[in-house]
Design a protein around this motif. Structure first.
Motif, mmCIF file in Angstrom:
data_model
loop_
_atom_site.group_PDB
_atom_site.id
_atom_site.type_symbol
_atom_site.label_atom_id
_atom_site.label_comp_id
_atom_site.label_asym_id
_atom_site.label_seq_id
_atom_site.Cartn_x
_atom_site.Cartn_y
_atom_site.Cartn_z
ATOM 1 N N THR A 146 0.812 -1.219 0.000
ATOM 2 C CA THR A 146 0.000 0.000 0.000
ATOM 3 C C THR A 146 0.844 1.267 0.000
ATOM 4 O OG1 THR A 146 -0.158 0.056 2.434
ATOM 5 C CG2 THR A 146 -1.873 -1.169 1.237
ATOM 6 N N ASN A 147 2.130 1.147 -0.267
ATOM 7 C CA ASN A 147 3.015 2.310 -0.235
ATOM 8 C C ASN A 147 3.317 2.771 -1.653
ATOM 9 O OD1 ASN A 147 4.852 4.320 0.285
ATOM 10 N ND2 ASN A 147 6.468 2.948 1.027
ATOM 11 N N ALA A 148 2.614 3.805 -2.099
ATOM 12 C CA ALA A 148 2.757 4.276 -3.481
ATOM 13 C C ALA A 148 4.096 4.938 -3.752
ATOM 14 C CB ALA A 148 1.627 5.239 -3.818
ATOM 15 N N GLU A 149 4.876 5.201 -2.712
ATOM 16 C CA GLU A 149 6.208 5.762 -2.917
ATOM 17 C C GLU A 149 7.251 4.679 -3.127
ATOM 18 O OE1 GLU A 149 6.805 8.204 0.540
ATOM 19 O OE2 GLU A 149 5.982 9.982 -0.448
ATOM 20 N N SER A 213 -2.680 9.022 5.926
ATOM 21 C CA SER A 213 -3.359 7.787 5.544
ATOM 22 C C SER A 213 -2.870 7.296 4.186
ATOM 23 C CB SER A 213 -4.875 8.014 5.486
ATOM 24 O OG SER A 213 -5.523 6.913 4.876
ATOM 25 N N ALA A 214 -2.648 5.985 4.071
ATOM 26 C CA ALA A 214 -2.269 5.405 2.778
ATOM 27 C C ALA A 214 -3.331 5.668 1.725
ATOM 28 C CB ALA A 214 -2.043 3.902 2.929
ATOM 29 N N HIS A 215 -4.583 5.800 2.163
ATOM 30 C CA HIS A 215 -5.686 6.015 1.224
ATOM 31 C C HIS A 215 -5.603 7.374 0.527
ATOM 32 C CE1 HIS A 215 -7.810 2.400 2.540
ATOM 33 N NE2 HIS A 215 -7.517 2.749 3.785
ATOM 34 N N LYS A 233 -8.548 7.008 10.736
ATOM 35 C CA LYS A 233 -9.441 5.985 11.279
ATOM 36 C C LYS A 233 -8.915 4.602 10.910
ATOM 37 C CE LYS A 233 -14.382 4.804 11.394
ATOM 38 N NZ LYS A 233 -14.366 3.442 10.803
ATOM 39 N N SER A 234 -8.767 3.745 11.907
ATOM 40 C CA SER A 234 -8.259 2.398 11.659
ATOM 41 C C SER A 234 -9.337 1.533 11.018
ATOM 42 C CB SER A 234 -7.795 1.759 12.967
ATOM 43 O OG SER A 234 -8.881 1.654 13.880
ATOM 44 N N GLY A 235 -8.900 0.384 10.495
ATOM 45 C CA GLY A 235 -9.846 -0.566 9.932
ATOM 46 C C GLY A 235 -10.431 -0.160 8.598
ATOM 47 N N GLY A 236 -9.643 0.531 7.776
ATOM 48 C CA GLY A 236 -10.116 0.878 6.443
ATOM 49 C C GLY A 236 -10.317 2.349 6.198
ATOM 50 N N GLY A 237 -10.089 3.181 7.200
ATOM 51 C CA GLY A 237 -10.173 4.621 7.006
ATOM 52 C C GLY A 237 -11.587 5.155 6.970
ATOM 53 N N TRP A 292 -8.456 4.318 -8.922
ATOM 54 C CA TRP A 292 -7.225 4.932 -9.416
ATOM 55 C C TRP A 292 -6.474 5.690 -8.337
ATOM 56 C CZ3 TRP A 292 -7.513 7.445 -14.940
ATOM 57 C CH2 TRP A 292 -7.849 6.461 -15.879
ATOM 58 N N ILE A 293 -7.141 6.089 -7.266
ATOM 59 C CA ILE A 293 -6.512 6.853 -6.195
ATOM 60 C C ILE A 293 -6.536 6.078 -4.882
ATOM 61 C CG2 ILE A 293 -6.586 9.026 -4.874
ATOM 62 C CD1 ILE A 293 -5.838 9.329 -7.824
ATOM 63 N N ASP A 294 -7.493 5.172 -4.760
ATOM 64 C CA ASP A 294 -7.727 4.507 -3.480
ATOM 65 C C ASP A 294 -8.657 3.327 -3.734
ATOM 66 O OD1 ASP A 294 -7.766 4.014 -0.767
ATOM 67 O OD2 ASP A 294 -9.189 5.614 -0.296
ATOM 68 N N ARG A 295 -8.945 2.593 -2.685
ATOM 69 C CA ARG A 295 -9.935 1.517 -2.696
ATOM 70 C C ARG A 295 -9.685 0.479 -3.773
ATOM 71 N NH1 ARG A 295 -11.054 2.348 2.346
ATOM 72 N NH2 ARG A 295 -11.370 4.544 2.718
ATOM 73 N N PRO A 296 -8.635 -0.330 -3.611
ATOM 74 C CA PRO A 296 -7.683 -0.292 -2.508
ATOM 75 C C PRO A 296 -6.478 0.581 -2.835
ATOM 76 C CG PRO A 296 -7.249 -2.244 -3.788
ATOM 77 C CD PRO A 296 -8.427 -1.547 -4.450
ATOM 78 N N PRO A 297 -5.660 0.872 -1.830
ATOM 79 C CA PRO A 297 -4.473 1.697 -2.069
ATOM 80 C C PRO A 297 -3.276 0.868 -2.537
ATOM 81 C CG PRO A 297 -4.696 1.294 0.268
ATOM 82 C CD PRO A 297 -5.870 0.612 -0.389
ATOM 83 N N GLY A 298 -3.495 0.047 -3.577
ATOM 84 C CA GLY A 298 -2.451 -0.833 -4.083
ATOM 85 C C GLY A 298 -1.866 -0.353 -5.399
ATOM 86 N N VAL A 299 -1.152 -1.241 -6.094
ATOM 87 C CA VAL A 299 -0.490 -0.882 -7.347
ATOM 88 C C VAL A 299 -1.491 -0.553 -8.453
ATOM 89 C CG1 VAL A 299 1.622 -2.168 -6.861
ATOM 90 C CG2 VAL A 299 -0.281 -3.319 -7.998
ATOM 91 N N ASN A 300 -2.755 -0.897 -8.239
ATOM 92 C CA ASN A 300 -3.796 -0.523 -9.186
ATOM 93 C C ASN A 300 -3.869 0.982 -9.408
ATOM 94 O OD1 ASN A 300 -4.867 -1.341 -6.354
ATOM 95 N ND2 ASN A 300 -6.196 0.358 -6.951
ATOM 96 N N ARG A 301 -3.413 1.773 -8.419
ATOM 97 C CA ARG A 301 -3.527 3.228 -8.534
ATOM 98 C C ARG A 301 -2.313 3.891 -9.183
ATOM 99 N NH1 ARG A 301 -3.169 5.424 -2.293
ATOM 100 N NH2 ARG A 301 -1.345 4.228 -1.637
ATOM 101 N N ILE A 302 -1.425 3.088 -9.749
ATOM 102 C CA ILE A 302 -0.297 3.661 -10.490
ATOM 103 C C ILE A 302 -0.812 4.553 -11.620
ATOM 104 C CG2 ILE A 302 1.593 3.095 -12.078
ATOM 105 C CD1 ILE A 302 2.176 0.640 -10.316
ATOM 106 N N ILE A 303 -1.880 4.128 -12.288
ATOM 107 C CA ILE A 303 -2.440 4.936 -13.377
ATOM 108 C C ILE A 303 -3.070 6.219 -12.837
ATOM 109 C CG2 ILE A 303 -4.687 3.778 -13.340
ATOM 110 C CD1 ILE A 303 -2.759 5.188 -16.408
ATOM 111 N N GLY A 304 -3.388 6.253 -11.566
ATOM 112 C CA GLY A 304 -3.939 7.461 -10.970
ATOM 113 C C GLY A 304 -2.926 8.581 -10.835
ATOM 114 N N ILE A 305 -1.632 8.256 -10.879
ATOM 115 C CA ILE A 305 -0.600 9.287 -10.720
ATOM 116 C C ILE A 305 -0.637 10.289 -11.871
ATOM 117 C CG2 ILE A 305 1.888 9.701 -10.563
ATOM 118 C CD1 ILE A 305 2.130 7.005 -9.077
ATOM 119 N N PRO A 306 -0.590 9.856 -13.140
ATOM 120 C CA PRO A 306 -0.666 10.860 -14.215
ATOM 121 C C PRO A 306 -2.038 11.523 -14.313
ATOM 122 C CG PRO A 306 -0.657 8.634 -15.132
ATOM 123 C CD PRO A 306 -0.333 8.511 -13.678
#
Length: 353
Positions: A146-149, A213-215, A233-237, A292-306
């Motif tokens: 979940t670390n986009a950096e 938040s990672a989200h 907020k824990s447990g999913g934000g 693209w930005i969140d939900r989940p905060p995984g590698v799926n959101r790489i396209i959200g950066i541009p």
């Protein structure tokens, strides 16, 4: 004498067979150190995988989807999904505070189970508890999901784990390209000139995520200033906030995570005095088949950066060919070839012109 000879022959037979068994076992398994530092014995060839939560599961989907035998969410109603994967079963997961369905995981008997962990956190008790309940299925810990950096470490590890190094390298090259392109430019923007952003979650827009938040991580990565001064907020934000708080923050731009809120906010009198609404700077985060930005905060959101870079600073990122990047990302990593019309629909539906 005969008895001694018989016992000797039996001993030789047992040693030879035991050696043969060990050799076969050794040929079929390998010992690895997972990303949490645990020593795990896994098959040499991995044909079936389950993940305990969406970020790691979706990383596998992007690198080697054919090994997935289940998902942590329903997929049959999602857009832009190859028919090959729409019927993957929903096995549940640990997201949003849910409990893992151990019986389901055991009945599906994957070669390995992947457990996503945040780097720097001690998950030894949790992962060993899952390993005990899922034995003899090996549980492999994966960090930075979940670390986009720093997605690179997870992507590289999964590529080696699944014997899909080429696919993982391709994803890392794409990730490095968009990350460095955006980061190198927004790093030069003075803090006082950064766009002030509110991330509106839920149908009423009154849930959000703070900067830590990672989200909400992509807001900072893409040069935004997250106005939400609230505890995580824990447990999913999704920390609840009041209308008065949002009015006091008065963001210049709103990211909407819910289409109901997005479709109503510009005509909602409660929001009319906020700068983002006055100037029609409200954008709907694309979320098909993954956010693209969140939900989940995984590698799926790489396209959200541009995408987010162009939302925040359109004049700064005129050189980003967003339609081309979207097509490349979906084709190579989401395994779906978008048409030009579908790309245009994704972009314009988000509010980006």
């Amino acid at each position: 004498m005969n008895n001694q000879l018989f016992r000797c022959l039996i001993s030789i037979f047992l040693i030879v067979n035991a050696s043969g068994f060990c050799a076969v076992f050794a040929e079929e398994t390998r010992t690895i150190t997972d990303m949490t530092g645990r020593t795990v014995i896994i098959p040499v060839v991995i044909d079936s995988v389950l993940g305990t939560a969406p970020p790691t599961t979706e990383a596998v989907y992007m690198i080697d989807p054919d090994v997935l035998i289940g998902l942590n969410f329903a997929f049959n109603t999602s857009k832009y999904v190859s028919s090959k994967y729409t019927n993957l079963p929903n096995v549940g997961g640990q997201q949003m505070g849910n409990t893992l369905n151990y019986e389901t995981f055991l009945s599906m008997n994957p070669d390995i189970v992947l457990y996503g962990a945040t780097v720097g956190t001690d998950v030894s008790d949790q992962i060993e508890s899952i390993q005990t309940k899922l034995a003899p299925i090996p549980v492999v810990g994966v960090e930075d999901s979940t670390n986009a950096e720093d997605y690179g470490r997870e992507i590289e590890f999964l590529g080696e784990l699944l014997n899909a190094e080429e696919e993982a390298d391709d994803l890392n090259i794409f990730y490095d390209n968009v990350y460095q392109t955006v980061n190198s430019k927004v790093a030069t923007i003075p803090d006082e000139q950064k766009v002030r952003v509110y991330y509106a979650e839920g149908p009423d827009g009154l849930k959000t995520e703070p900067e830590e938040s990672a989200h909400a991580q992509l807001i900072k990565i893409c040069g935004g200033n997250n106005v939400a001064d609230v505890p995580e907020k824990s447990g999913g934000g999704m920390t609840p906030v009041s209308m008065e708080q949002v009015l006091a923050w008065n963001p210049d731009l709103i990211l909407a995570g819910d289409s109901k809120f997005y479709n109503s906010v510009l005509s909602d009198p409660n929001w009319k005095d906020i700068n983002a609404v006055k100037n029609k700077k409200v954008y709907l985060i694309p979320n098909q088949p993954f956010g693209w930005i969140d939900r989940p905060p995984g590698v799926n959101r790489i396209i959200g950066i541009p995408w987010l870079a162009k939302v925040f600073y359109p004049d700064l990122f005129t050189d980003i060919d967003l339609p081309a990047l979207i097509k490349e990302f979906y084709s190579n990593f989401l395994h779906y070839d978008l048409t030009d019309d579908e790309v245009n629909t994704i972009i314009t539906s988000s509010g980006l012109k």
